[in-house]
Write a protein that holds these residues in place. Structure first.
Motif, PDB file in Angstrom:
ATOM      1  N   VAL A  74      34.510  30.981   7.355  1.00  0.00           N
ATOM      2  CA  VAL A  74      33.837  32.072   8.241  1.00  0.00           C
ATOM      3  C   VAL A  74      34.851  32.353   9.330  1.00  0.00           C
ATOM      4  N   ALA A 102      26.263  39.813   8.024  1.00  0.00           N
ATOM      5  CA  ALA A 102      25.135  38.929   8.832  1.00  0.00           C
ATOM      6  C   ALA A 102      24.442  40.056  10.027  1.00  0.00           C
ATOM      7  N   GLN A 111      21.585  32.710  -1.886  1.00  0.00           N
ATOM      8  CA  GLN A 111      22.456  31.542  -2.292  1.00  0.00           C
ATOM      9  C   GLN A 111      22.665  31.795  -4.053  1.00  0.00           C
ATOM     10  N   SER A 146      27.931  36.519   5.425  1.00  0.00           N
ATOM     11  CA  SER A 146      26.664  36.900   5.459  1.00  0.00           C
ATOM     12  C   SER A 146      25.945  35.549   5.601  1.00  0.00           C
ATOM     13  N   CYS A 147      24.671  35.694   5.643  1.00  0.00           N
ATOM     14  CA  CYS A 147      23.567  34.645   6.002  1.00  0.00           C
ATOM     15  C   CYS A 147      22.375  35.045   5.151  1.00  0.00           C
ATOM     16  N   SER A 148      21.824  33.635   4.899  1.00  0.00           N
ATOM     17  CA  SER A 148      20.268  34.037   4.258  1.00  0.00           C
ATOM     18  C   SER A 148      19.373  34.233   5.132  1.00  0.00           C
ATOM     19  N   GLY A 151      18.888  31.460   7.861  1.00  0.00           N
ATOM     20  CA  GLY A 151      20.035  31.525   8.464  1.00  0.00           C
ATOM     21  C   GLY A 151      21.382  30.626   8.172  1.00  0.00           C
ATOM     22  N   GLN A 152      21.283  30.199   6.901  1.00  0.00           N
ATOM     23  CA  GLN A 152      22.557  29.826   6.247  1.00  0.00           C
ATOM     24  C   GLN A 152      23.562  30.592   6.017  1.00  0.00           C
ATOM     25  N   LEU A 153      24.900  30.307   6.489  1.00  0.00           N
ATOM     26  CA  LEU A 153      26.020  31.164   6.482  1.00  0.00           C
ATOM     27  C   LEU A 153      26.365  31.168   4.894  1.00  0.00           C
TER      28      LEU A 153
END
Length: 271
Positions: A74, A102, A111, A146-148, A151-153
């Protein structure tokens, strides 16, 4: 005017002369059409991994991103690489805005298989922010982080990231890397490819690894937006102007519903 999404590879970011050349071309393009830049940053990530004595691996041409690696990936992509490109664009008189996937729910991200680690797939979601920026003449520069929804990067392959942005804006897409385009067995440039030709060359291992990921992303984008997608080199940014004038630049990947001339030629050359 139809937007143009330009994707650049990580090697480009460390080459100041190449950056000046491309941004000078973008400064001309942006006078007549909106432009968005999407980037990766593989070499910068590798530098960080080596400096931290962390092992970096790839599966199927995609970087495996562990939870331990993710903060540094990141930092390398959304931090160092993105800010360097913003600075280089400003030096060329442009008005860049640094973003990641994101931001503002540009894409919907999930993911991938666990074997890839914190790596995601993306689909276009909300174009509101980009449309607002483009209407004001800004140059969005978007990193492939990006992120889910939770909130997971997640790390996104930059070609797939550019594809999602092109789908989001129904834009023309050019993927720039350090190669002139797709090469045949004799290492000669293939000016155009249909889905059937891509399948043939993949079976023969002429197109493989990272280039196969790139070509599949280009074909997916071409099918989604109904337009050819170009794979070309950032080492010759002037080719963008030639292409927009109707001339050839790199390899054009055509969608499935478009019949291209000389499609049988490749079959004859690669039986």
């Amino acid at each position: 005017m139809q937007p143009l999404v330009i994707k650049v590879g990580g090697a480009f970011i460390g080459d100041k002369d190449a950056a000046r050349g491309l941004f000078a071309v973008i400064a001309q393009l942006i006078k007549t059409r909106p432009v968005i830049l999407v980037h990766g940053g593989g070499p910068i990530v590798e530098q960080w991994m080596q400096a931290l004595n962390l092992k970096s691996t790839k599966i199927d041409g995609l970087r495996v991103t562990t939870d331990v690696h993710m903060p540094y990936v990141v930092g390398a992509l959304a931090g160092t690489a993105n800010t360097q490109l913003v600075a280089q664009a400003r030096a060329c008189g442009l008005e860049p805005v640094g973003l990641s996937l994101a931001d503002a729910h540009l894409v919907h991200c999930t993911q991938m298989q666990a074997k890839y680690g914190a790596v995601g797939n993306v689909e276009p979601a909300d174009a509101k922010l980009l449309n607002t920026l483009l209407a004001q003449g800004f140059l969005p520069i978007i990193s492939s982080i990006s992120c889910s929804d939770g909130g997971q990067l997640l790390n996104i392959n930059a070609d797939q990231a550019a594809t999602a942005v092109a789908q989001l804006l129904k834009a023309e897409l050019v993927m720039l890397s350090d190669v002139v385009g797709v090469l045949d067995k004799q290492q000669s440039l293939l000016a155009q490819l249909s889905p059937r030709q891509i399948e043939l060359l993949a079976e023969q291992k002429v197109i493989r690894d990272g280039m196969l990921v790139k070509v599949k992303a280009a074909l997916n984008a071409a099918n989604s937006i109904g337009l050819p997608v170009t794979i070309a080199s950032w080492k010759n940014p002037q080719s963008l102007l030639q292409m927009l004038a109707g001339n050839s630049a790199g390899t054009r990947i055509y969608p499935a519903d478009v019949q291209i001339a000389d499609e049988t030629k490749l079959d004859q050359e690669h039986p």
